[in-house]
Design a protein around this motif. Sequence first.
Motif, PDB file in Angstrom:
ATOM      1  N   GLN A 103      13.620  -8.398   1.419  1.00 54.02           N
ATOM      2  CA  GLN A 103      13.497  -7.181   0.620  1.00 54.02           C
ATOM      3  C   GLN A 103      12.015  -6.942   0.346  1.00 54.02           C
ATOM      4  O   GLN A 103      11.312  -7.813  -0.183  1.00 54.02           O
ATOM      5  CB  GLN A 103      14.274  -7.281  -0.688  1.00 54.02           C
ATOM      6  N   LEU A 104      11.552  -5.766   0.715  1.00 59.06           N
ATOM      7  CA  LEU A 104      10.130  -5.439   0.602  1.00 59.06           C
ATOM      8  C   LEU A 104       9.803  -4.914  -0.793  1.00 59.06           C
ATOM      9  O   LEU A 104      10.640  -4.315  -1.467  1.00 59.06           O
ATOM     10  CB  LEU A 104       9.752  -4.400   1.660  1.00 59.06           C
ATOM     11  N   ASP A 105       8.562  -5.137  -1.207  1.00 58.30           N
ATOM     12  CA  ASP A 105       8.094  -4.642  -2.499  1.00 58.30           C
ATOM     13  C   ASP A 105       6.662  -4.141  -2.346  1.00 58.30           C
ATOM     14  O   ASP A 105       6.140  -4.041  -1.217  1.00 58.30           O
ATOM     15  CB  ASP A 105       8.208  -5.718  -3.586  1.00 58.30           C
ATOM     16  N   THR A 107       3.856  -5.399  -2.728  1.00 57.93           N
ATOM     17  CA  THR A 107       2.889  -6.282  -2.074  1.00 57.93           C
ATOM     18  C   THR A 107       2.927  -6.139  -0.558  1.00 57.93           C
ATOM     19  O   THR A 107       1.986  -6.556   0.125  1.00 57.93           O
ATOM     20  CB  THR A 107       3.147  -7.755  -2.452  1.00 57.93           C
ATOM     21  N   HIS A 108       4.021  -5.564  -0.027  1.00 56.96           N
ATOM     22  CA  HIS A 108       4.164  -5.406   1.423  1.00 56.96           C
ATOM     23  C   HIS A 108       3.668  -4.051   1.931  1.00 56.96           C
ATOM     24  O   HIS A 108       3.727  -3.807   3.135  1.00 56.96           O
ATOM     25  CB  HIS A 108       5.635  -5.571   1.826  1.00 56.96           C
ATOM     26  N   VAL A 109       3.201  -3.190   1.037  1.00 55.08           N
ATOM     27  CA  VAL A 109       2.824  -1.833   1.453  1.00 55.08           C
ATOM     28  C   VAL A 109       1.781  -1.829   2.570  1.00 55.08           C
ATOM     29  O   VAL A 109       1.900  -1.055   3.530  1.00 55.08           O
ATOM     30  CB  VAL A 109       2.359  -1.002   0.241  1.00 55.08           C
ATOM     31  N   PRO A 110       0.725  -2.656   2.528  1.00 55.72           N
ATOM     32  CA  PRO A 110      -0.231  -2.646   3.649  1.00 55.72           C
ATOM     33  C   PRO A 110       0.435  -2.948   4.991  1.00 55.72           C
ATOM     34  O   PRO A 110       0.117  -2.318   6.006  1.00 55.72           O
ATOM     35  CB  PRO A 110      -1.245  -3.722   3.256  1.00 55.72           C
ATOM     36  N   GLN A 111       1.371  -3.893   5.013  1.00 58.41           N
ATOM     37  CA  GLN A 111       2.076  -4.217   6.259  1.00 58.41           C
ATOM     38  C   GLN A 111       3.000  -3.076   6.686  1.00 58.41           C
ATOM     39  O   GLN A 111       3.152  -2.804   7.874  1.00 58.41           O
ATOM     40  CB  GLN A 111       2.861  -5.520   6.079  1.00 58.41           C
ATOM     41  N   MET A 112       3.616  -2.406   5.714  1.00 51.81           N
ATOM     42  CA  MET A 112       4.476  -1.265   6.017  1.00 51.81           C
ATOM     43  C   MET A 112       3.666  -0.129   6.627  1.00 51.81           C
ATOM     44  O   MET A 112       4.072   0.491   7.624  1.00 51.81           O
ATOM     45  CB  MET A 112       5.200  -0.790   4.755  1.00 51.81           C
ATOM     46  N   LEU A 113       2.508   0.158   6.045  1.00 51.26           N
ATOM     47  CA  LEU A 113       1.667   1.234   6.560  1.00 51.26           C
ATOM     48  C   LEU A 113       1.123   0.890   7.946  1.00 51.26           C
ATOM     49  O   LEU A 113       0.972   1.774   8.793  1.00 51.26           O
ATOM     50  CB  LEU A 113       0.524   1.523   5.584  1.00 51.26           C
ATOM     51  N   ALA A 114       0.842  -0.383   8.186  1.00 48.55           N
ATOM     52  CA  ALA A 114       0.390  -0.801   9.517  1.00 48.55           C
ATOM     53  C   ALA A 114       1.492  -0.593  10.543  1.00 48.55           C
ATOM     54  O   ALA A 114       1.231  -0.157  11.673  1.00 48.55           O
ATOM     55  CB  ALA A 114      -0.049  -2.266   9.479  1.00 48.55           C
ATOM     56  N   GLY A 132      13.534   3.767  -3.125  1.00 49.90           N
ATOM     57  CA  GLY A 132      14.772   3.024  -2.894  1.00 49.90           C
ATOM     58  C   GLY A 132      14.481   1.605  -2.447  1.00 49.90           C
ATOM     59  O   GLY A 132      13.342   1.130  -2.534  1.00 49.90           O
ATOM     60  N   GLU A 133      15.500   0.946  -1.959  1.00 47.12           N
ATOM     61  CA  GLU A 133      15.335  -0.418  -1.466  1.00 47.12           C
ATOM     62  C   GLU A 133      14.883  -0.389  -0.005  1.00 47.12           C
ATOM     63  O   GLU A 133      15.387   0.410   0.784  1.00 47.12           O
ATOM     64  CB  GLU A 133      16.652  -1.200  -1.594  1.00 47.12           C
ATOM     65  N   TYR A 134      13.954  -1.268   0.324  1.00 47.69           N
ATOM     66  CA  TYR A 134      13.471  -1.418   1.697  1.00 47.69           C
ATOM     67  C   TYR A 134      13.617  -2.864   2.124  1.00 47.69           C
ATOM     68  O   TYR A 134      13.404  -3.780   1.319  1.00 47.69           O
ATOM     69  CB  TYR A 134      11.997  -0.988   1.811  1.00 47.69           C
ATOM     70  N   TYR A 135      13.980  -3.041   3.387  1.00 48.71           N
ATOM     71  CA  TYR A 135      14.145  -4.376   3.950  1.00 48.71           C
ATOM     72  C   TYR A 135      13.385  -4.464   5.263  1.00 48.71           C
ATOM     73  O   TYR A 135      13.255  -3.465   5.992  1.00 48.71           O
ATOM     74  CB  TYR A 135      15.627  -4.693   4.169  1.00 48.71           C
ATOM     75  N   LEU A 143       4.909  -7.616   9.718  1.00 47.14           N
ATOM     76  CA  LEU A 143       6.149  -6.866   9.603  1.00 47.14           C
ATOM     77  C   LEU A 143       6.414  -6.182  10.938  1.00 47.14           C
ATOM     78  O   LEU A 143       5.599  -5.395  11.413  1.00 47.14           O
ATOM     79  CB  LEU A 143       6.029  -5.822   8.492  1.00 47.14           C
ATOM     80  N   VAL A 144       7.571  -6.451  11.549  1.00 46.74           N
ATOM     81  CA  VAL A 144       7.845  -5.914  12.879  1.00 46.74           C
ATOM     82  C   VAL A 144       9.002  -4.915  12.896  1.00 46.74           C
ATOM     83  O   VAL A 144       9.204  -4.215  13.898  1.00 46.74           O
ATOM     84  CB  VAL A 144       8.123  -7.051  13.889  1.00 46.74           C
ATOM     85  N   ALA A 145       9.754  -4.820  11.816  1.00 45.99           N
ATOM     86  CA  ALA A 145      10.837  -3.837  11.732  1.00 45.99           C
ATOM     87  C   ALA A 145      11.170  -3.625  10.270  1.00 45.99           C
ATOM     88  O   ALA A 145      11.047  -4.549   9.451  1.00 45.99           O
ATOM     89  CB  ALA A 145      12.075  -4.299  12.495  1.00 45.99           C
ATOM     90  N   MET A 146      11.583  -2.394   9.933  1.00 45.74           N
ATOM     91  CA  MET A 146      11.980  -2.126   8.551  1.00 45.74           C
ATOM     92  C   MET A 146      12.913  -0.927   8.503  1.00 45.74           C
ATOM     93  O   MET A 146      13.034  -0.146   9.464  1.00 45.74           O
ATOM     94  CB  MET A 146      10.764  -1.881   7.662  1.00 45.74           C
ATOM     95  N   ALA A 147      13.581  -0.792   7.365  1.00 47.33           N
ATOM     96  CA  ALA A 147      14.418   0.369   7.071  1.00 47.33           C
ATOM     97  C   ALA A 147      14.593   0.415   5.565  1.00 47.33           C
ATOM     98  O   ALA A 147      14.560  -0.625   4.890  1.00 47.33           O
ATOM     99  CB  ALA A 147      15.768   0.277   7.774  1.00 47.33           C
TER     100      ALA A 147
END
Length: 226
Positions: A103-105, A107-114, A132-135, A143-147
């Motif tokens: 579950q992303l929060d 602290t993971h935003v830089p990896q999400m934006l990358a 919402g919730e992100y995983y 980070l190689v995949a998310m939704a």
Amino acid sequence: MPLHLLANIVWHTLAGPQNHFAAGTATARRYAMGFSPIVAFVDVVHPDFDALTPYCASGEHFYCGGWAGATPAGWSLEVDSSALQMIWDRDLPMADPAFNPVQLDATHVPQMLALVAIAPPGPFAARTIELGEYYGVFEGTRLVAMAGERMQAGKLREISGVCTHPEFQRRGLARRLVAHLIRIELARGQTPFLHVMQDNPNARRIYENAGFRPYQEIPVRVLARA
């Protein structure tokens, strides 16, 4: 099932459950700065761009769904396309005990934006995770995949931000992440839905194979504030 809300889902979201993430008036609203650049109008046939203009900076680009009229003065039309809305009206997907996404929060935003810079899922910004919730799935620290989730109105809950790094595609990661979110939303009593752009037939095929049903096609435009 309140599917009629899908005809103007962004407005029902920004004037409803996510109004605290929005800026605008009683006739025109946008996600606030830092969120996905999306705008909405109470009347999509006759949108009140004059009311929206004070809340938009020069040069900003926005997605607008459901509107297909003439481009107003002070704006330029950058993209004129459409999106298919798809809904989930089936039973709960089977659990996948071997799949344990993180579950992303914040602290993971830089990896999400990358990740979205490499595999863009549509409009996404630094604060979108607050909607919402992100995983996600990681390879080491990458980070190689998310939704995750974005819009919400009535019992409708949108699955969004689905993307996979090109090096990790064709492994079923997106499908498994989406199924994970479907199970969460159904457990809440919500109806999952999503948007697929017209120029992304591969994604449409994936979602149809996963069990989503096409509901309707809506205009989607990208406009820039002059």
